[in-house]
Design a protein around this motif. Structure first.
Motif, PDB file in Angstrom:
ATOM      1  N   HIS A 112       0.840  -1.201   0.000  1.00 16.05           N
ATOM      2  CA  HIS A 112       0.000   0.000   0.000  1.00 16.05           C
ATOM      3  C   HIS A 112       0.874   1.250   0.000  1.00 16.05           C
ATOM      4  CE1 HIS A 112      -3.722   2.102   0.300  1.00 16.05           C
ATOM      5  NE2 HIS A 112      -3.515   2.570   1.516  1.00 16.05           N
ATOM      6  N   ALA A 113       0.742   2.057  -1.042  1.00 15.84           N
ATOM      7  CA  ALA A 113       1.531   3.281  -1.185  1.00 15.84           C
ATOM      8  C   ALA A 113       0.787   4.458  -0.562  1.00 15.84           C
ATOM      9  CB  ALA A 113       1.831   3.545  -2.652  1.00 15.84           C
ATOM     10  N   ALA A 114       0.339   4.251   0.665  1.00 15.04           N
ATOM     11  CA  ALA A 114      -0.361   5.290   1.434  1.00 15.04           C
ATOM     12  C   ALA A 114      -0.262   4.886   2.898  1.00 15.04           C
ATOM     13  CB  ALA A 114      -1.805   5.435   0.969  1.00 15.04           C
ATOM     14  N   GLY A 115      -1.021   5.572   3.747  1.00 12.82           N
ATOM     15  CA  GLY A 115      -0.926   5.327   5.173  1.00 12.82           C
ATOM     16  C   GLY A 115      -1.792   4.170   5.632  1.00 12.82           C
ATOM     17  N   ARG A 153       7.176   9.917  -1.789  1.00 11.76           N
ATOM     18  CA  ARG A 153       7.920   9.235  -0.723  1.00 11.76           C
ATOM     19  C   ARG A 153       7.218   7.911  -0.373  1.00 11.76           C
ATOM     20  NH1 ARG A 153       8.000  13.107   2.862  1.00 11.76           N
ATOM     21  NH2 ARG A 153      10.145  13.853   2.730  1.00 11.76           N
ATOM     22  N   MET A 154       5.878   7.906  -0.415  1.00  8.14           N
ATOM     23  CA  MET A 154       5.138   6.691  -0.120  1.00  8.14           C
ATOM     24  C   MET A 154       5.297   5.675  -1.249  1.00  8.14           C
ATOM     25  SD  MET A 154       1.693   8.117   1.771  1.00  8.14           S
ATOM     26  CE  MET A 154       1.034   8.970   0.336  1.00  8.14           C
ATOM     27  N   THR A 213       1.660  -4.605   3.318  1.00  6.79           N
ATOM     28  CA  THR A 213       2.591  -3.602   3.845  1.00  6.79           C
ATOM     29  C   THR A 213       1.966  -2.218   3.695  1.00  6.79           C
ATOM     30  OG1 THR A 213       3.776  -3.234   1.757  1.00  6.79           O
ATOM     31  CG2 THR A 213       4.561  -5.018   3.183  1.00  6.79           C
ATOM     32  N   SER A 214       2.464  -1.294   4.481  1.00  8.96           N
ATOM     33  CA  SER A 214       1.946   0.078   4.473  1.00  8.96           C
ATOM     34  C   SER A 214       3.091   1.071   4.360  1.00  8.96           C
ATOM     35  CB  SER A 214       1.152   0.341   5.751  1.00  8.96           C
ATOM     36  OG  SER A 214       0.922   1.716   5.944  1.00  8.96           O
ATOM     37  N   ALA A 215       2.792   2.208   3.743  1.00  2.16           N
ATOM     38  CA  ALA A 215       3.756   3.307   3.668  1.00  2.16           C
ATOM     39  C   ALA A 215       3.443   4.376   4.706  1.00  2.16           C
ATOM     40  CB  ALA A 215       3.772   3.903   2.262  1.00  2.16           C
ATOM     41  N   ALA A 216       2.790   3.966   5.802  1.00  2.62           N
ATOM     42  CA  ALA A 216       2.433   4.931   6.849  1.00  2.62           C
ATOM     43  C   ALA A 216       3.653   5.642   7.402  1.00  2.62           C
ATOM     44  CB  ALA A 216       1.673   4.224   7.966  1.00  2.62           C
ATOM     45  N   SER A 217       4.782   4.938   7.487  1.00  2.00           N
ATOM     46  CA  SER A 217       5.981   5.580   8.031  1.00  2.00           C
ATOM     47  C   SER A 217       6.473   6.696   7.123  1.00  2.00           C
ATOM     48  CB  SER A 217       7.088   4.552   8.259  1.00  2.00           C
ATOM     49  OG  SER A 217       7.512   3.983   7.037  1.00  2.00           O
ATOM     50  N   ALA A 218       6.239   6.559   5.812  1.00  2.00           N
ATOM     51  CA  ALA A 218       6.611   7.631   4.884  1.00  2.00           C
ATOM     52  C   ALA A 218       5.638   8.795   4.987  1.00  2.00           C
ATOM     53  CB  ALA A 218       6.655   7.101   3.455  1.00  2.00           C
ATOM     54  N   ASN A 219       4.361   8.493   5.172  1.00  2.00           N
ATOM     55  CA  ASN A 219       3.362   9.550   5.346  1.00  2.00           C
ATOM     56  C   ASN A 219       3.566  10.277   6.669  1.00  2.00           C
ATOM     57  OD1 ASN A 219       0.899  10.921   4.428  1.00  2.00           O
ATOM     58  ND2 ASN A 219      -0.085   9.911   6.164  1.00  2.00           N
ATOM     59  N   ALA A 220       4.171   9.595   7.631  1.00  2.00           N
ATOM     60  CA  ALA A 220       4.390  10.205   8.943  1.00  2.00           C
ATOM     61  C   ALA A 220       5.334  11.396   8.880  1.00  2.00           C
ATOM     62  CB  ALA A 220       4.945   9.162   9.915  1.00  2.00           C
ATOM     63  N   VAL A 221       6.238  11.398   7.929  1.00  2.00           N
ATOM     64  CA  VAL A 221       7.253  12.459   7.862  1.00  2.00           C
ATOM     65  C   VAL A 221       6.620  13.837   7.660  1.00  2.00           C
ATOM     66  CG1 VAL A 221       9.262  13.320   6.596  1.00  2.00           C
ATOM     67  CG2 VAL A 221       9.057  10.871   7.109  1.00  2.00           C
ATOM     68  N   PRO A 222       5.784  14.043   6.629  1.00  2.00           N
ATOM     69  CA  PRO A 222       5.197  15.380   6.490  1.00  2.00           C
ATOM     70  C   PRO A 222       4.250  15.752   7.620  1.00  2.00           C
ATOM     71  CG  PRO A 222       4.272  13.870   4.865  1.00  2.00           C
ATOM     72  CD  PRO A 222       5.435  13.170   5.490  1.00  2.00           C
TER      73      PRO A 222
END
Length: 333
Positions: free
Chosen positions: A81-84, A302-303, A102-111
């Protein structure tokens, strides 16, 4: 003569047009090097995805992957998943199949952490009130109230030592502030390692100059900030919400804000958006933004980068960096 390794069939499943934000040219090339990407890119519904697909890269707009959708994808093995949050797409059928998620939540967390940190700076500099007073007097009077200015010595209370909460803690280290955290899953040892004080929610609310919410929205956390909790906050304190609107009782916070006793910076109200007649749009002690703290514009890629990294690892037989399991759903966003 050596044979070309077989690439697992893959597809993108998200809002059409979103792929241009999610996948940079370089990331799209990385994906194409490890999977056989089906066209069109992306698909809009699971019914359109070819049955032979083993890897799905999903994003905003991906519908729930329930029993019916999965029946048409008999060999699906990975959902990256390319999102949170994955709440809108996972199902019991997905977990029962043993499909890796899998999740890209950690990438979304940055902004979100960056936005939160910037908001705290603006709040402690009294930027929003100064802006309004400066506009009103058109430069003809002094508008700075020194008693309201500055971050030094302020107590910042974070509700939740989540991924975002920890990134905020990291950024707050550059300020001369005291950081306290309320989180039932955080141990005293972990708090010490993070350089924060672990307190209960009641103490955090009663003693913090800024309260920033970083908890997931669960049945147990819905309206965790209600009338009693808001009444416990200091006069003039700020409530900052970049998490989920349902964490706060909207009627209760509206009453406090209309009274002028508290201030709020709300990026995630409930409902979202607020009705056009809500007084929060016009109150001078409220900053209201339309859910922009998370990945936007150039930040979205980033995600995509992280999702493609998960695909690369999966194809290589490596464990995922950020797997999501059924058991984790009762404590994550």
């Amino acid at each position: 003569m050596p044979t070309t390794p077989r690439l697992p069939p893959a597809a993108l499943l998200m809002y059409p047009g979103l792929e241009a934000l999610v996948l940079s040219a370089g990331t799209r090339g990385r994906l194409g090097a490890v999977v056989d990407l089906a066209t069109p890119v992306p698909f809009a519904t699971p019914a359109e995805v070819p049955a032979e697909v083993e890897v799905l890269v999903t994003g905003w707009g991906c519908p729930v992957l329930g029993a019916q959708a999965l029946a048409a994808l008999p060999v699906l093995r990975l959902v990256a998943h390319a999102a949170g949050t994955v709440r809108s797409l996972v199902s019991d059928a997905l977990w029962d199949r043993g499909i890796v998620v899998t999740s890209a939540a950690s990438a979304n967390a940055v902004p979100v952490a960056e936005f939160t940190f910037a908001a705290i700076i603006m709040i402690t500099k009294d930027v929003f009130a100064v802006r309004d007073r400066h506009r009103d007097v058109r430069g003809c009077e002094a508008v700075v109230d020194q008693s309201r200015m500055g971050s030094r010595g302020r107590r910042i209370g974070l509700v939740g030592a989540s991924t975002i909460g920890r990134l905020v803690i990291e950024r707050l280290r550059s300020l001369d502030v005291e950081v306290v955290v309320a989180d039932p899953y955080l141990t005293t040892t972990e708090a010490t390692e993070l350089g924060v004080a672990l307190v209960d929610l009641d103490e955090l609310l009663a003693t913090s100059d800024v309260v920033s919410l970083h908890a997931p929205l669960l049945a147990s956390t819905r309206h965790m900030i209600g009338a009693d909790q808001l009444a416990a906050m200091r006069d003039g304190a700020w409530l900052l919400n970049t998490a989920r609107g349902g964490l706060v009782d909207t009627d209760a916070i509206t009453a406090e804000l209309v009274s002028g006793r508290l201030n709020a910076f709300v990026d995630t109200p409930h409902p979202e958006p607020l009705p056009s007649g809500s007084p929060l749009y016009d109150l001078p002690n409220v900053v209201l933004t339309p859910h922009i703290a998370g990945a936007m514009g150039s930040e979205v890629s980033r995600m995509g980068d992280l999702a493609v990294t998960e695909v690369e690892r999966f194809v290589a037989g490596l464990p995922p960096l950020h797997p999501i399991t059924r058991d984790a759903m009762d404590r994550i966003a």
